[in-house]
Write an enzyme that holds these catalytic residues in place. Structure first.
Site, PDB file in Angstrom:
ATOM      1  CG  ASN A  18      -7.189   4.842   9.572  1.00 33.02           C
ATOM      2  OD1 ASN A  18      -6.518   3.822   9.518  1.00 33.02           O
ATOM      3  ND2 ASN A  18      -7.461   5.588   8.511  1.00 33.02           N
ATOM      4  NE  ARG A  49       0.021   1.222  -1.252  1.00 35.02           N
ATOM      5  CZ  ARG A  49      -1.214   1.314  -0.747  1.00 35.02           C
ATOM      6  NH1 ARG A  49      -2.117   0.393  -1.036  1.00 35.02           N
ATOM      7  NH2 ARG A  49      -1.548   2.318   0.036  1.00 35.02           N
ATOM      8  NE  ARG A  51      -9.370   2.397   6.107  1.00 34.16           N
ATOM      9  CZ  ARG A  51      -8.921   3.187   5.166  1.00 34.16           C
ATOM     10  NH1 ARG A  51      -8.497   4.387   5.478  1.00 34.16           N
ATOM     11  NH2 ARG A  51      -8.905   2.794   3.918  1.00 34.16           N
TER      12      ARG A  51
END
Ligand code: ADP
Length: 394
Positions: free
Chosen positions: A9, A239, A91
């Site tokens: 990942n 975020r 991923r």
């Protein structure tokens, strides 16, 4: 364990890996680790499944994804069982409209995935870097890409659409949704944890540094809070989550910000960090007595409550809630507050069960059940690799 599958990942500054042992359909994590601070002073650490550190290395200057990948592969190869390394799973954040399930990667597939970089410019290039490196370093080792978007692909068309002209939506501007590997891993556990929810209507809350929720009907995604990008929906560590698109126009018009400036603000300076001015890490905020930390937590919980209402509407009711990922699995305070925000739906939290992380955290007479189920994205990827490779065998 007879053989192993390596799961990678890759992010902008780190490469996480885990080595899953496989014996037929039985799969378990043998070791996991990461190389972080790739662009500064990289640090490699590998741990047994129980958390014991088994290897460490530090570099004094930056290394690229190629060298990091080579190091992780060499370490994994030194630890694989006698049956060898069957393959590597990656991923990958975006599969676009064409990759709706895991896929074996060759040069052609890699080129198609590179064409999707504009849909996820901050993540996709890093996800693809180890794939490219391994096609060169170990061309005979099977590689499988697994997508965070794929689980949402079967959503009804209306759930994926934006109210924009066809000349825009025809070019791939729609709601894709993310965290699909996490949701798929939870869907795979539901039958055993809560068979009625498995057949019924479940809202899964993936609350980590990135946060989203997924409305599932009979184990399939019908709606999710993230959209075209992983910026939409819930406020996250750094975020913003959903904001009026008019704010973006205002930032550019009245604040004179350019696209990169707005991007940096919304991805890296907003969310829990932006509201609190203290930290993006929920543990730090929970431990703080500063009222700004409390305000950030309140907003996080409030937005989750509103999104649960939206997901419940998409499902036409709710049978169960599932909490997962770092905050969902570990923060009793956030879970209790979210359950209370969902009381109107018939959720009656059991504070004692919640304090010990359940797995069931609602009272026996609660009409809607709530659960804590650990996500297992790496295990999901390893299972995908095993099934893709099995399909390729004669
Ligand atoms: P990622 O999205 O990067 O995979 P994780 O799923 O690991 O992130 O979640 C990270 C978040 O989980 C951080 O905000 C962290 O503070 C939070 N977290 C982890 N453990 C706890 C805990 N015991 N209590 C509260 N929050 C926690």
């Amino acid at each position: 364990m007879r053989s192993a599958i390596l799961v990678l990942n890759a992010g902008s500054s780190s490469l996480k890996f885990s080595l899953c042992g496989r014996d037929g359909s039985a799969m378990r994590t043998l070791l996991h680790g990461q190389i972080d601070a790739l662009a500064a002073t990289p640090h490699f650490v590998a741990k047994e499944a129980d958390g014991t550190t088994i290897a460490e290395k530090r570099w004094t200057s930056a290394i690229g994804h190629d060298d990091a990948t080579a190091h992780a592969l060499a370490f994994a190869l030194s630890r694989v069982p006698e049956g060898g390394l069957e393959g590597i799973g990656h991923r990958v954040v975006h599969g676009g409209s064409s990759f709706v399930g895991p896929v074996r990667v060759d040069a052609g597939v890699l080129a198609a995935l590179e064409a999707l970089v504009p849909l996820a410019p901050l993540h996709q290039p890093h996800n693809l870097a180890p794939i490219r490196a391994l096609l060169a370093q170990a061309p005979d080792l099977p590689q499988v890409a697994c997508f965070d978007t794929a689980f949402h692909h079967d959503q009804p068309a209306v759930a994926r659409a934006y109210a924009l002209p066809a000349r825009i939506t025809d070019r791939g501007v729609c709601r894709y949704g993310f965290h699909g590997l996490s949701y798929e891993s939870i869907a795979g556990r539901l039958a055993e944890v809560d068979p009625d929810a498995d057949r019924g209507r479940t809202i899964v809350l993936h609350l980590g540094n990135g946060a989203s929720l997924c409305a599932m009907a009979a184990g399939r995604s019908v709606a999710t809070s993230m959209g075209f990008t992983a910026l939409d929906g819930l406020p996250m560590g750094t975020r913003s989550g959903a904001i009026d698109p008019g704010v973006v126009l205002h930032l550019m018009d009245a604040f004179g910000m350019d696209v990169r400036g707005v991007e940096h603000l919304l991805y890296h300076e907003s969310g829990l960090l932006g509201v609190s001015g203290i930290a993006s890490d929920m543990r730090v905020l929970e431990a703080s007595a500063d009222p700004r930390a409390a305000a950030a937590i309140d907003l996080f919980v409030y937005r989750i409550g509103r999104e649960i209402g939206s997901a419940a509407a998409a499902l036409g009711g709710v049978d169960a809630l599932v909490f997962t990922a770092g905050i969902g699995e570990h923060s009793a305070r956030i879970r209790e507050a979210v359950c209370r925000a969902a009381e109107w739906l018939g959720v009656v939290v059991d504070p004692a069960a919640n304090a010990t992380h359940g797995p069931r955290i609602t009272k026996p007479d609660s009409r809607v059940r709530a659960w804590v189920i650990p996500t297992d994205e790496e295990g999901m990827i390893a299972r995908h690799v095993a099934s893709v490779l099995a399909m390729g065998r004669p």
